[in-house]
Scaffold this motif. Structure first.
Motif, PDB file in Angstrom:
ATOM      1  N   ILE A 221       0.836  -1.208   0.000  1.00 14.58           N
ATOM      2  CA  ILE A 221       0.000   0.000   0.000  1.00 14.58           C
ATOM      3  C   ILE A 221       0.866   1.253   0.000  1.00 14.58           C
ATOM      4  O   ILE A 221       0.616   2.198  -0.757  1.00 14.58           O
ATOM      5  N   ASN A 222       1.914   1.269   0.823  1.00 12.39           N
ATOM      6  CA  ASN A 222       2.809   2.431   0.856  1.00 12.39           C
ATOM      7  C   ASN A 222       3.498   2.635  -0.484  1.00 12.39           C
ATOM      8  O   ASN A 222       3.683   3.785  -0.916  1.00 12.39           O
ATOM      9  N   ASN A 223       3.867   1.562  -1.159  1.00 13.94           N
ATOM     10  CA  ASN A 223       4.488   1.697  -2.483  1.00 13.94           C
ATOM     11  C   ASN A 223       3.517   2.317  -3.480  1.00 13.94           C
ATOM     12  O   ASN A 223       3.907   3.159  -4.287  1.00 13.94           O
ATOM     13  N   LYS A 224       2.248   1.925  -3.434  1.00 14.41           N
ATOM     14  CA  LYS A 224       1.252   2.502  -4.350  1.00 14.41           C
ATOM     15  C   LYS A 224       0.999   3.968  -4.032  1.00 14.41           C
ATOM     16  O   LYS A 224       0.867   4.794  -4.939  1.00 14.41           O
ATOM     17  N   LEU A 225       0.944   4.313  -2.736  1.00 12.07           N
ATOM     18  CA  LEU A 225       0.769   5.724  -2.358  1.00 12.07           C
ATOM     19  C   LEU A 225       1.972   6.550  -2.789  1.00 12.07           C
ATOM     20  O   LEU A 225       1.817   7.665  -3.306  1.00 12.07           O
ATOM     21  N   ARG A 226       3.170   6.006  -2.604  1.00 13.84           N
ATOM     22  CA  ARG A 226       4.390   6.719  -2.997  1.00 13.84           C
ATOM     23  C   ARG A 226       4.409   6.940  -4.506  1.00 13.84           C
ATOM     24  O   ARG A 226       4.767   8.020  -4.987  1.00 13.84           O
ATOM     25  N   LYS A 227       4.006   5.920  -5.278  1.00 15.46           N
ATOM     26  CA  LYS A 227       3.962   6.064  -6.732  1.00 15.46           C
ATOM     27  C   LYS A 227       2.937   7.124  -7.141  1.00 15.46           C
ATOM     28  O   LYS A 227       3.224   7.976  -7.987  1.00 15.46           O
ATOM     29  N   ASN A 228       1.749   7.094  -6.542  1.00 10.56           N
ATOM     30  CA  ASN A 228       0.737   8.115  -6.837  1.00 10.56           C
ATOM     31  C   ASN A 228       1.261   9.513  -6.524  1.00 10.56           C
ATOM     32  O   ASN A 228       1.038  10.460  -7.270  1.00 10.56           O
ATOM     33  N   TYR A 229       1.968   9.641  -5.391  1.00  5.35           N
ATOM     34  CA  TYR A 229       2.506  10.942  -5.005  1.00  5.35           C
ATOM     35  C   TYR A 229       3.529  11.432  -6.035  1.00  5.35           C
ATOM     36  O   TYR A 229       3.502  12.592  -6.445  1.00  5.35           O
ATOM     37  N   ARG A 230       4.418  10.536  -6.455  1.00  3.34           N
ATOM     38  CA  ARG A 230       5.437  10.926  -7.446  1.00  3.34           C
ATOM     39  C   ARG A 230       4.785  11.362  -8.756  1.00  3.34           C
ATOM     40  O   ARG A 230       5.235  12.309  -9.405  1.00  3.34           O
ATOM     41  N   ILE A 231       3.720  10.674  -9.141  1.00  9.40           N
ATOM     42  CA  ILE A 231       3.021  11.033 -10.380  1.00  9.40           C
ATOM     43  C   ILE A 231       2.383  12.413 -10.256  1.00  9.40           C
ATOM     44  O   ILE A 231       2.543  13.260 -11.140  1.00  9.40           O
ATOM     45  N   LEU A 232       1.681  12.675  -9.165  1.00 13.80           N
ATOM     46  CA  LEU A 232       1.085  14.004  -8.976  1.00 13.80           C
ATOM     47  C   LEU A 232       2.164  15.082  -8.899  1.00 13.80           C
ATOM     48  O   LEU A 232       1.990  16.183  -9.421  1.00 13.80           O
ATOM     49  N   ASP A 233       3.279  14.757  -8.262  1.00 18.51           N
ATOM     50  CA  ASP A 233       4.378  15.722  -8.101  1.00 18.51           C
ATOM     51  C   ASP A 233       5.106  15.992  -9.415  1.00 18.51           C
ATOM     52  O   ASP A 233       5.803  16.996  -9.547  1.00 18.51           O
ATOM     53  N   SER A 234       4.934  15.104 -10.404  1.00 15.89           N
ATOM     54  CA  SER A 234       5.632  15.291 -11.684  1.00 15.89           C
ATOM     55  C   SER A 234       4.998  16.390 -12.536  1.00 15.89           C
ATOM     56  O   SER A 234       5.612  16.844 -13.495  1.00 15.89           O
ATOM     57  N   PHE A 235       3.811  16.838 -12.194  1.00 15.72           N
ATOM     58  CA  PHE A 235       3.156  17.900 -12.941  1.00 15.72           C
ATOM     59  C   PHE A 235       3.588  19.255 -12.379  1.00 15.72           C
ATOM     60  O   PHE A 235       3.450  19.496 -11.177  1.00 15.72           O
TER      61      PHE A 235
END
Length: 117
Positions: A45-59
């Motif tokens: 779950i933490n890996n999926k949240l971290r990935k989502n965060y990185r994606i949002l932060d890439s914009f």
């Protein structure tokens, strides 16, 4: 008095009366085996949240917000199932947050990405 043995390897224990393990290695091994299933769930779950965060932060954000499409988020691997919290405004709009970065669904599969200050 009975001979005390390590809970992991069975080696004879010498020392404190409440000692359960012969070494740090055996103590760590015991606790890792005990928590293996729950740790894997939390780690995934933490890996999926971290990935989502990185994606949002890439914009790149202008004035703390930007717009994108659902397809661009999905292409980058964003998983809409994993968020950390919701925020509903007085007007009834619901923002979905992953830590301090969030998104608001708009019309025509557009999303506004925002950063909480």
């Amino acid at each position: 008095m009975t001979e005390r043995k390590c809970l992991v390897c069975g080696e004879k224990l010498v020392g404190r009366i409440d000692q359960k393990y012969c070494s740090d290695h055996c103590r760590n091994d015991y606790n890792n085996r005990l928590n293996r299933d729950s740790k894997n769930l939390v780690r995934n779950i933490n890996n999926k949240l971290r990935k989502n965060y990185r994606i949002l932060d890439s914009f790149p954000l202008r004035d703390g917000k930007t717009k994108t499409t659902k397809m661009r988020l999905l292409d980058k691997g964003f998983d809409f199932e994993y968020i950390t919290n919701l925020y509903t405004t007085k007007k009834g709009s619901t923002y979905y947050f992953v830590y301090d970065l969030g998104y608001l669904p708009l019309d025509n599969d557009y999303y506004m990405i925002v950063k909480r200050e």
